[in-house]
Motif scaffolding. Structure first.
Motif, PDB file in Angstrom:
ATOM      1  N   ARG A 210      10.956 -42.041  -8.616  1.00  8.67           N
ATOM      2  CA  ARG A 210      10.238 -42.641  -7.491  1.00  8.67           C
ATOM      3  C   ARG A 210      10.806 -43.989  -7.074  1.00  8.67           C
ATOM      4  NH1 ARG A 210       4.195 -40.984  -9.569  1.00  8.67           N
ATOM      5  NH2 ARG A 210       4.156 -38.899  -8.621  1.00  8.67           N
ATOM      6  N   ASP A 211      11.251 -44.775  -8.030  1.00  7.31           N
ATOM      7  CA  ASP A 211      11.761 -46.109  -7.717  1.00  7.31           C
ATOM      8  C   ASP A 211      13.280 -46.156  -7.651  1.00  7.31           C
ATOM      9  OD1 ASP A 211       9.173 -47.187  -7.633  1.00  7.31           O
ATOM     10  OD2 ASP A 211       9.144 -47.430  -9.813  1.00  7.31           O
ATOM     11  N   VAL A 212      13.919 -44.997  -7.690  1.00  9.04           N
ATOM     12  CA  VAL A 212      15.379 -44.936  -7.625  1.00  9.04           C
ATOM     13  C   VAL A 212      15.805 -44.873  -6.161  1.00  9.04           C
ATOM     14  CG1 VAL A 212      17.430 -43.637  -8.302  1.00  9.04           C
ATOM     15  CG2 VAL A 212      15.478 -43.795  -9.860  1.00  9.04           C
ATOM     16  N   ASP A 213      16.880 -45.573  -5.846  1.00  9.99           N
ATOM     17  CA  ASP A 213      17.384 -45.601  -4.477  1.00  9.99           C
ATOM     18  C   ASP A 213      17.691 -44.191  -3.973  1.00  9.99           C
ATOM     19  OD1 ASP A 213      18.579 -47.262  -2.186  1.00  9.99           O
ATOM     20  OD2 ASP A 213      20.232 -45.929  -2.728  1.00  9.99           O
ATOM     21  N   GLY A 214      17.291 -43.922  -2.731  1.00  9.66           N
ATOM     22  CA  GLY A 214      17.470 -42.597  -2.167  1.00  9.66           C
ATOM     23  C   GLY A 214      18.917 -42.153  -2.097  1.00  9.66           C
ATOM     24  N   ASP A 215      19.826 -43.076  -1.746  1.00  5.28           N
ATOM     25  CA  ASP A 215      21.245 -42.720  -1.664  1.00  5.28           C
ATOM     26  C   ASP A 215      21.805 -42.312  -3.019  1.00  5.28           C
ATOM     27  OD1 ASP A 215      21.233 -43.252   1.029  1.00  5.28           O
ATOM     28  OD2 ASP A 215      21.947 -45.314   0.812  1.00  5.28           O
ATOM     29  N   ASP A 216      21.352 -42.995  -4.093  1.00  2.14           N
ATOM     30  CA  ASP A 216      21.802 -42.627  -5.434  1.00  2.14           C
ATOM     31  C   ASP A 216      21.330 -41.219  -5.797  1.00  2.14           C
ATOM     32  OD1 ASP A 216      23.018 -45.063  -5.720  1.00  2.14           O
ATOM     33  OD2 ASP A 216      21.318 -46.001  -6.739  1.00  2.14           O
ATOM     34  N   CYS A 217      20.084 -40.907  -5.408  1.00  2.00           N
ATOM     35  CA  CYS A 217      19.570 -39.568  -5.697  1.00  2.00           C
ATOM     36  C   CYS A 217      20.333 -38.501  -4.923  1.00  2.00           C
ATOM     37  CB  CYS A 217      18.080 -39.514  -5.347  1.00  2.00           C
ATOM     38  SG  CYS A 217      17.014 -40.277  -6.570  1.00  2.00           S
ATOM     39  N   VAL A 218      20.617 -38.766  -3.647  1.00  2.00           N
ATOM     40  CA  VAL A 218      21.351 -37.794  -2.842  1.00  2.00           C
ATOM     41  C   VAL A 218      22.726 -37.526  -3.457  1.00  2.00           C
ATOM     42  CG1 VAL A 218      22.464 -37.393  -0.615  1.00  2.00           C
ATOM     43  CG2 VAL A 218      20.143 -38.322  -0.704  1.00  2.00           C
ATOM     44  N   ALA A 219      23.416 -38.587  -3.876  1.00  2.00           N
ATOM     45  CA  ALA A 219      24.731 -38.414  -4.505  1.00  2.00           C
ATOM     46  C   ALA A 219      24.622 -37.563  -5.761  1.00  2.00           C
ATOM     47  CB  ALA A 219      25.326 -39.783  -4.825  1.00  2.00           C
ATOM     48  N   MET A 220      23.565 -37.796  -6.552  1.00  2.00           N
ATOM     49  CA  MET A 220      23.364 -37.001  -7.770  1.00  2.00           C
ATOM     50  C   MET A 220      23.088 -35.545  -7.423  1.00  2.00           C
ATOM     51  SD  MET A 220      20.461 -37.510 -10.742  1.00  2.00           S
ATOM     52  CE  MET A 220      19.128 -37.297  -9.564  1.00  2.00           C
ATOM     53  N   PHE A 221      22.234 -35.292  -6.413  1.00  2.72           N
ATOM     54  CA  PHE A 221      21.909 -33.917  -6.031  1.00  2.72           C
ATOM     55  C   PHE A 221      23.161 -33.178  -5.538  1.00  2.72           C
ATOM     56  CE2 PHE A 221      17.476 -35.659  -4.856  1.00  2.72           C
ATOM     57  CZ  PHE A 221      17.097 -35.602  -6.187  1.00  2.72           C
ATOM     58  N   VAL A 222      23.981 -33.846  -4.746  1.00  4.36           N
ATOM     59  CA  VAL A 222      25.194 -33.217  -4.230  1.00  4.36           C
ATOM     60  C   VAL A 222      26.134 -32.837  -5.365  1.00  4.36           C
ATOM     61  CG1 VAL A 222      27.264 -33.592  -2.830  1.00  4.36           C
ATOM     62  CG2 VAL A 222      25.037 -34.339  -1.972  1.00  4.36           C
ATOM     63  N   ASP A 223      26.293 -33.748  -6.342  1.00  5.69           N
ATOM     64  CA  ASP A 223      27.159 -33.451  -7.485  1.00  5.69           C
ATOM     65  C   ASP A 223      26.635 -32.266  -8.283  1.00  5.69           C
ATOM     66  OD1 ASP A 223      28.858 -35.500  -6.820  1.00  5.69           O
ATOM     67  OD2 ASP A 223      27.954 -36.962  -8.192  1.00  5.69           O
ATOM     68  N   LEU A 224      25.324 -32.197  -8.479  1.00  8.52           N
ATOM     69  CA  LEU A 224      24.746 -31.105  -9.259  1.00  8.52           C
ATOM     70  C   LEU A 224      24.882 -29.771  -8.532  1.00  8.52           C
ATOM     71  CD1 LEU A 224      21.492 -32.741 -10.690  1.00  8.52           C
ATOM     72  CD2 LEU A 224      23.638 -32.311 -11.852  1.00  8.52           C
ATOM     73  N   SER A 225      24.813 -29.810  -7.216  1.00 12.31           N
ATOM     74  CA  SER A 225      24.920 -28.558  -6.447  1.00 12.31           C
ATOM     75  C   SER A 225      26.305 -27.925  -6.587  1.00 12.31           C
ATOM     76  CB  SER A 225      24.624 -28.827  -4.974  1.00 12.31           C
ATOM     77  OG  SER A 225      25.658 -29.585  -4.365  1.00 12.31           O
ATOM     78  N   LYS A 226      27.297 -28.708  -6.988  1.00 13.08           N
ATOM     79  CA  LYS A 226      28.658 -28.195  -7.123  1.00 13.08           C
ATOM     80  C   LYS A 226      28.905 -27.514  -8.466  1.00 13.08           C
ATOM     81  CE  LYS A 226      30.452 -31.838  -4.099  1.00 13.08           C
ATOM     82  NZ  LYS A 226      31.326 -33.040  -4.011  1.00 13.08           N
ATOM     83  N   LEU A 227      27.961 -27.632  -9.391  1.00 14.34           N
ATOM     84  CA  LEU A 227      28.116 -27.001 -10.700  1.00 14.34           C
ATOM     85  C   LEU A 227      27.687 -25.542 -10.599  1.00 14.34           C
ATOM     86  CD1 LEU A 227      26.684 -29.832 -12.982  1.00 14.34           C
ATOM     87  CD2 LEU A 227      29.077 -29.260 -12.591  1.00 14.34           C
ATOM     88  N   LYS A 228      28.637 -24.637 -10.698  1.00 13.94           N
ATOM     89  CA  LYS A 228      28.367 -23.212 -10.541  1.00 13.94           C
ATOM     90  C   LYS A 228      28.752 -22.475 -11.821  1.00 13.94           C
ATOM     91  CE  LYS A 228      27.357 -23.811  -6.150  1.00 13.94           C
ATOM     92  NZ  LYS A 228      25.970 -23.700  -5.653  1.00 13.94           N
ATOM     93  N   HIS A 229      27.766 -21.798 -12.408  1.00 13.15           N
ATOM     94  CA  HIS A 229      28.023 -21.006 -13.611  1.00 13.15           C
ATOM     95  C   HIS A 229      26.898 -19.986 -13.744  1.00 13.15           C
ATOM     96  CE1 HIS A 229      28.358 -19.958 -17.908  1.00 13.15           C
ATOM     97  NE2 HIS A 229      29.617 -20.293 -17.778  1.00 13.15           N
ATOM     98  N   PRO A 230      27.201 -18.766 -14.204  1.00 12.38           N
ATOM     99  CA  PRO A 230      26.160 -17.732 -14.310  1.00 12.38           C
ATOM    100  C   PRO A 230      24.993 -18.115 -15.202  1.00 12.38           C
ATOM    101  CG  PRO A 230      28.349 -16.763 -14.525  1.00 12.38           C
ATOM    102  CD  PRO A 230      28.534 -18.245 -14.544  1.00 12.38           C
ATOM    103  N   ASN A 231      25.203 -19.047 -16.132  1.00 13.15           N
ATOM    104  CA  ASN A 231      24.133 -19.420 -17.048  1.00 13.15           C
ATOM    105  C   ASN A 231      23.560 -20.803 -16.757  1.00 13.15           C
ATOM    106  OD1 ASN A 231      26.163 -17.645 -19.148  1.00 13.15           O
ATOM    107  ND2 ASN A 231      24.016 -17.060 -18.956  1.00 13.15           N
ATOM    108  N   LEU A 232      23.789 -21.298 -15.555  1.00 15.29           N
ATOM    109  CA  LEU A 232      23.157 -22.533 -15.095  1.00 15.29           C
ATOM    110  C   LEU A 232      22.260 -22.200 -13.910  1.00 15.29           C
ATOM    111  CD1 LEU A 232      26.094 -25.123 -15.108  1.00 15.29           C
ATOM    112  CD2 LEU A 232      24.424 -24.674 -16.912  1.00 15.29           C
ATOM    113  N   LEU A 233      21.099 -22.841 -13.844  1.00 11.75           N
ATOM    114  CA  LEU A 233      20.212 -22.673 -12.704  1.00 11.75           C
ATOM    115  C   LEU A 233      20.647 -23.656 -11.633  1.00 11.75           C
ATOM    116  CD1 LEU A 233      17.708 -21.176 -11.641  1.00 11.75           C
ATOM    117  CD2 LEU A 233      16.334 -23.095 -12.473  1.00 11.75           C
ATOM    118  N   PRO A 234      21.293 -23.177 -10.561  1.00 12.93           N
ATOM    119  CA  PRO A 234      21.861 -24.105  -9.585  1.00 12.93           C
ATOM    120  C   PRO A 234      20.784 -24.801  -8.762  1.00 12.93           C
ATOM    121  CG  PRO A 234      22.074 -21.844  -8.812  1.00 12.93           C
ATOM    122  CD  PRO A 234      21.509 -21.765 -10.199  1.00 12.93           C
ATOM    123  N   LEU A 235      21.099 -25.995  -8.324  1.00 11.14           N
ATOM    124  CA  LEU A 235      20.201 -26.745  -7.460  1.00 11.14           C
ATOM    125  C   LEU A 235      20.316 -26.167  -6.056  1.00 11.14           C
ATOM    126  CD1 LEU A 235      18.279 -29.205  -7.468  1.00 11.14           C
ATOM    127  CD2 LEU A 235      20.218 -30.588  -6.743  1.00 11.14           C
TER     128      LEU A 235
END
Length: 672
Positions: free
Chosen positions: A441-466
């Protein structure tokens, strides 16, 4: 008789003249010391009289250790003390630069300036001065010196003990060290030194050598002085290269020093110590005289410390007990508080049936416990939902409110570590799970967006993708694909397959289901083949996080509730990478331990059986702790017991003894 009286008078006059000169010299030394310490807080002449040889003709010692002195010394006055042999100012808060003449004093034998705030450059000799230092013992450890001069003139070959430890010298070892032919004690630990160790290799007189906690290089033991003559030795936390491993490990020299002297001394040392996180401390050996003068009040201070510690033990115990009680009550209170969003609180003037698009924010939601959280938005449609796989979809926070019935209880799937998880079916029959990240809640929005974008790039059959995210005011929500079989914990212990209705969960426990012929209705729970496949899938996904990228991704909280099962029971690891501030206590070996716990849970069907299972594996009766509900057969038991051994390795107390996830995956794949 007259000549006799004249002789007596002459003799008395001469004696008076000598005595006057004696007193004048004594007073002159006192005056010089007083002037030198004029700007030093805590100094007085009586202190000097008690601790120094001030009653003699000349002052030969100034010993003021741990006298709570602070300020700057006027060094020029001390230079005129022509008979000064010992200067001990250790354990104070003195500051300033040390003059060049002090390093090359021709009278001082022992110089101890340790544990102060002195700084600047260590200058022992220079091109423009004749070097005739008589210093035998030099200790300037625990100060703020930042450099030493690369000498063209040698160090004093009279020096026997040199302690420069705990200064930020940030340079290499001068080659002039090879000329210290009488040096017996050398401590250069924690000096931020780099480069080769070669200059020290020529010093054959050493009895004590501590080079720990630097980035020094060189070949061990060929680039070191003779180890046979050393009595104390430490080269841990450096970048040395180790040769002749086997022969050295079996030598008497290694046994004398112990493995603590070689912890992380280089890439190929392969020596570890479970309890060693920093270089160990070594007692300073004696040379001809002690390196540091132990002041007269040491024993008294030690007794005082013991008394103070004893007196405060009861108070500390009470304080810890009080803190424990408060934390426990708070934890219990937080457990009782369910994070559940009810219908929005709308002003009375508004009709509750009004369309959301016509109502204005901020939107206040009341929790079940009576507290509220607020989305600072004028309209819910102004907070967009970003979908990574379907970027053209037009969704907003309003759609999430509608799809979850105002985040009502009937939509809640689970109450995870970060926040609750809700199920929603969005436009286009998009079935998703929505997690609200309370910690962000208190984390900067831009930092969160950067984190979400990085996580969306992780692709593997045994990972639940964002799948997507939404930032509504301070609230950050993430969207995942909905997994029909829920999480591993509930699939294994509670719910029948596919049941997501939480209203009747309180009576739908595993024992009741088992009595209802669950073996026939849900045979996949009973088969070791399915559980083994789940274990391999989790290991494969975790190995991808640890080893696929340039740096490992630490999960930090791998538990069964974060393992989701697809329609064909393929495991998907969720809740990974959602950390803006990394936890220093989490690393890949912590993830390996958590995987071992999950593997035990799959094999035993029980939670919290780590010690029992480890004991069973150690004592050779692992087959007795296997889940009785599994369809056990002689051809399968051996594989399950072998899997228990893998879980045993993963849960080793020492993280150094735990395998990597790549190794774990290989072991599990070899089990049929």
């Amino acid at each position: 008789m007259k000549p006799f009286y004249m002789f007596i008078i002459l003799l008395l006059s001469l004696f008076s003249l000598v005595k006057s000169s004696y007193n004048n010299t004594n007073n002159e030394d006192h005056i010089l010391v007083s002037k030198a310490f004029k700007s030093v807080s805590g100094f007085n002449s009586s202190t000097c009289s008690q601790t120094s040889n001030c009653s003699n003709t000349h002052i030969t010692k100034i010993e003021l250790p741990s006298k709570n002195l602070s300020g700057t010394i006027s060094w020029s006055y001390l230079r005129n003390l022509s008979h000064l042999k010992v200067l001990d100012l250790s354990g104070n808060s003195l500051q300033g630069k040390v003059p060049t003449w002090l390093w090359s004093s021709s009278t001082i034998l022992e110089l101890n300036l340790s544990r102060n705030k002195f700084g600047g450059t260590i200058i022992i000799g220079s091109k423009n001065t004749s070097f005739s230092s008589s210093i035998q013992i030099l200790n300037i450890s625990h100060n703020r010196f930042t450099n030493w001069v690369q000498l063209s003139i040698t160090f004093p070959n009279s020096i026997k003990s040199l302690d420069l430890s705990h200064n930020n010298l940030a340079t290499t070892i001068p080659y002039d060290f090879q000329n210290l032919t009488k040096l017996q004690h050398l401590d250069l630990s924690s000096c931020n030194l780099k480069g080769t160790i070669k200059p020290i290799s020529y010093i054959n007189s050493l009895h004590y050598l501590d080079l720990s906690n630097n980035t020094l290089t060189g070949a061990f033991p060929s680039d070191f002085p003779p180890l046979e003559t050393l009595k104390s030795f430490n080269i841990s936390f450096n970048n040395f290269s180790f040769i002749n491993h086997s022969s050295f490990f079996n030598s008497k020299v290694f046994k004398r020093f112990g493995k603590s002297a070689f912890i992380k001394a280089g890439n190929n040392f392969n020596i570890s110590d479970e309890n060693s996180k920093t270089p160990p401390l070594f007692p300073h050996p004696h040379v001809d005289k002690q390196l540091i003068h132990h002041h007269k009040h040491k024993a008294k201070r030690k007794r005082l410390i013991i008394v103070m510690c004893s007196a405060s033990l009861s108070s500390l115990a009470l304080l810890l007990l009080f803190t424990w009680v408060v934390c426990k009550r708070r934890k219990e209170r937080l457990k009782r508080v369910k994070w559940e969003i009810c219908k929005p609180v709308v002003p009375r003037a508004m009709n509750m049936n009004m369309n959301l698009e016509k109502s204005s924010g901020p939107f206040v939601f009341e929790t079940e416990a009576g507290s509220t959280w607020t989305v600072e938005l004028k309209e819910p449609s102004c907070a967009a939902v970003v979908m990574f796989e379907k970027p053209l979809m037009k969704l907003s926070f309003r759609d999430l409110i509608v799809a979850t019935s105002h985040f009502g209880k009937e939509s809640q799937l689970a109450e995870g570590r970060c926040a609750p998880v809700y199920r929603a079916v969005l436009s286009g029959d998009l079935d998703v799970a929505i997690k609200v990240l309370e910690f962000a809640r208190d984390v900067d929005g831009d930092d969160c967006v950067a984190m979400f974008v990085d996580l969306s790039k992780l692709k593997h059959p045994n990972l639940l993708p964002l799948a997507g995210y939404c930032i509504a005011g301070k609230e950050k929500l993430v969207l995942y694909e909905f997994m029909a079989n829920g999480d591993l914990g509930r699939w294994l212990h509670e719910l029948p397959t596919g049941d997501t209705n939480v209203e009747d969960w309180s009576h739908d426990t595993w024992e009741i289901i088992q009595n209802s012929h669950v073996n026939e209705r849900f045979p996949e729970k009973m088969g070791w083949v399915t559980r083994h496949r789940i274990a391999v899938g989790i290991a494969r996904g975790l190995a991808y996080l640890h080893h696929a990228g340039s740096k490992p991704i630490i999960h930090g909280h791998l538990v069964t509730s974060n393992i989701l099962l697809s329609h064909d029971f393929e495991p998907r690891i969720a809740d990974f990478g959602l950390r803006i501030i990394p936890d220093s206590n989490c690393d890949t070996k912590a993830d390996v331990y958590c995987f071992g716990v999950i593997l035990m849970e799959l094999l035993t069907g029980k939670v919290g059986t780590i010690e029992m299972v480890r004991k069973a594996v150690r004592e050779g009766y692992g087959d007795r702790v296997l889940d009785e509900r599994l369809q056990l057969g002689d051809d399968l038991i051996s594989g399950m017991v072998e899997s228990l051994r893998v879980a045993y390795l993963c849960t080793a107390e020492s993280d150094e003894k735990r395998p990597t996830m790549q190794q774990v995956l290989g072991l599990l794949k070899d089990i049929h």
